[in-house]
Design an enzyme around this catalytic site. Structure first.
Site, PDB file in Angstrom:
ATOM      1  CB  ILE A 168     -45.056  36.354  13.903  1.00  0.00           C
ATOM      2  CG1 ILE A 168     -44.908  37.024  12.522  1.00  0.00           C
ATOM      3  CG2 ILE A 168     -46.489  36.524  14.408  1.00  0.00           C
ATOM      4  CD1 ILE A 168     -45.825  36.452  11.454  1.00  0.00           C
ATOM      5  CB  THR A 224     -52.335  30.100  16.802  1.00  0.00           C
ATOM      6  OG1 THR A 224     -52.161  29.556  15.504  1.00  0.00           O
ATOM      7  CG2 THR A 224     -52.611  28.984  17.785  1.00  0.00           C
ATOM      8  CE  LYS A 229     -45.986  32.576  14.120  1.00  0.00           C
ATOM      9  NZ  LYS A 229     -47.291  32.898  14.766  1.00  0.00           N
TER      10      LYS A 229
END
Length: 315
Positions: free
Chosen positions: A231, A71, A189
Site C-alpha cells: 500500500i 494516514t 499492512k
C-alpha cells in the site's frame, strides 16, 4: 478460527476495462494499492476536482486498488461529514474499476465501532484500521481492540501496524494471534520497518492471511521475502513505476524490480525526508495534479526540499 479470504467474493472489474469477474479479497490485495492523498485548496476546502484527477491518474497508472482515508489522506484534520463525502466521492469516481479499501481507525475502540456501523461501506472491499495511537495500549489492549472492531465490522478488517505514528509496535506474536484467532481479520499492512518481525509474521501466518508492505522504500525486498504487495504513498504520483516494480517482484523478475527500485530510490528519500504527505504532495503539485495545500498542523515541505524535488523531477 480464521475465516478464509476466499470466503469473500467481490465483484471487481480489471483496471483497464474488459469483462467483469469475481476475485477473492486475497487476489484483490495482491499487487499495489495506493493510499490516496486528500487534496485541499488554499482556503482549506477539499479540492474535489483534484481528488478526481488523482483517482484517474493512479488507476490509469495501473494500481490494483485504492485506499481512501488512510494516514496519507490527512484524516485527523477531516471532520466526520467530510469523511462520509470522501468515501462516497471515491466510490463514485472509481466506479468499480478497481477495489476500494476504506480507512477507519482511532484511539477509541468505541468510536471505531460506531463509524463501522454508520459509514457507507457497501461498495468497500475491506476496512483498513490502524492500531490504536496516542494511548499506547499493551499488546493485550491491541488484541482486544481489534477483536472488538472485527466483530462489529460489516467488512473484512486489514490490520495496520505503523509504530512510528502510533507510538506502539504491534508485535509479530500479537499479529499472528489476531490472524489465527479472530474471525473477519484477513490481512495486514505492516510498516514497522523491522524486517525480522515481518519475516516472523510471514513464516507463521495462516495460509490465506494477506501481508502487504506499508513502506515504499523496502517493499520490493519485502515482497521477495513473501509479502503480497504494497500500500503505497509514492504511487499517488509514480503509479506506473511502483505498480510495475511490485508486479515484477511478485513474478520473481527481480532484475526488472531492482531497476525500478533504483530508479525510484532518490524519489523515496526526498518524499519522506520531512513528513508525509508533505513530500508526496510536493511531487504532485509540481506535476500539476493538485495545490500544495494542507490543514494544520501539517505544513508544506521546506523551500530547500521543494527545490530538490523540482530538480529531481526536471532531471
Amino acid at each position: 478460527m480464521q475465516l478464509p479470504v476466499s470466503g469473500y467474493q467481490t465483484l471487481a472489474p480489471p483496471a483497464h476495462g474488459g469483462t467483469t469477474f469475481f476475485m477473492t479479497l486475497q487476489e484483490q490485495l495482491r499487487g499495489t494499492g495506493v493510499a490516496l492523498v486528500t487534496p485541499f485548496k488554499a482556503n482549506g476546502a477539499i479540492d474535489w476536482n483534484a481528488l478526481e484527477k488523482t483517482i484517474q491518474h493512479v488507476i490509469s497508472g495501473g494500481v490494483e486498488y485504492v485506499v481512501t482515508l488512510g494516514t496519507t489522506g490527512e484524516t485527523p484534520t477531516i471532520n466526520s461529514d467530510e469523511k462520509l463525502d470522501v468515501i462516497k466521492f471515491t466510490f463514485e469516481k472509481v466506479n468499480k474499476r478497481v477495489p476500494v479499501i476504506v480507512g477507519i481507525g482511532d484511539y477509541s475502540t468505541a468510536d471505531v465501532v460506531k463509524r463501522l456501523e454508520t459509514c457507507p461501506l457497501e461498495e468497500a472491499a475491506a476496512v483498513l484500521s490502524v492500531s490504536p495511537y496516542y494511548s499506547k495500549p499493551t499488546q493485550e489492549g491491541i488484541f482486544q481492540h481489534y477483536k472488538t472492531i472485527a466483530k462489529a465490522s460489516p467488512k473484512p478488517i486489514i490490520l495496520y501496524n505503523v509504530p512510528a505514528r502510533t507510538g506502539r509496535n504491534m508485535t509479530a506474536a500479537t499479529t499472528l494471534r489476531l490472524a489465527h484467532e479472530v474471525e473477519n481479520i484477513v490481512a495486514m499492512k505492516e510498516a514497522s520497518g523491522d524486517m525480522v518481525q515481518c519475516m516472523q509474521i510471514l513464516k507463521d501466518r495462516p495460509k490465506d492471511f494477506v501481508v502487504v508492505s506499508g513502506d515504499d522504500a523496502v517493499a520490493m525486498p519485502q515482497v521477495a521475502c513473501g509479502m503480497d504487495g504494497l500500500i503505497s504513498v509514492a504511487a499517488n504520483w509514480f503509479a506506473k513505476d511502483v505498480s510495475d516494480m511490485i508486479r515484477a517482484a511478485l513474478a520473481s523478475d527481480y532484475a526488472t524490480a531492482r531497476t525500478l527500485q533504483f530508479k525510484l530510490l532518490d524519489a523515496f528519500e526526498l518524499m519522506f525526508a520531512e513528513n508525509n504527505p508533505g513530500g508526496i504532495k510536493a511531487f504532485m503539485a509540481i506535476g500539476g495534479l493538485l495545490e500544495n495545500a494542507f490543514r494544520l498542523p501539517v505544513v508544506p515541505v521546506s523551500d530547500s526540499l521543494y527545490k530538490s524535488i523540482e530538480a529531481f523531477m526536471n532531471k
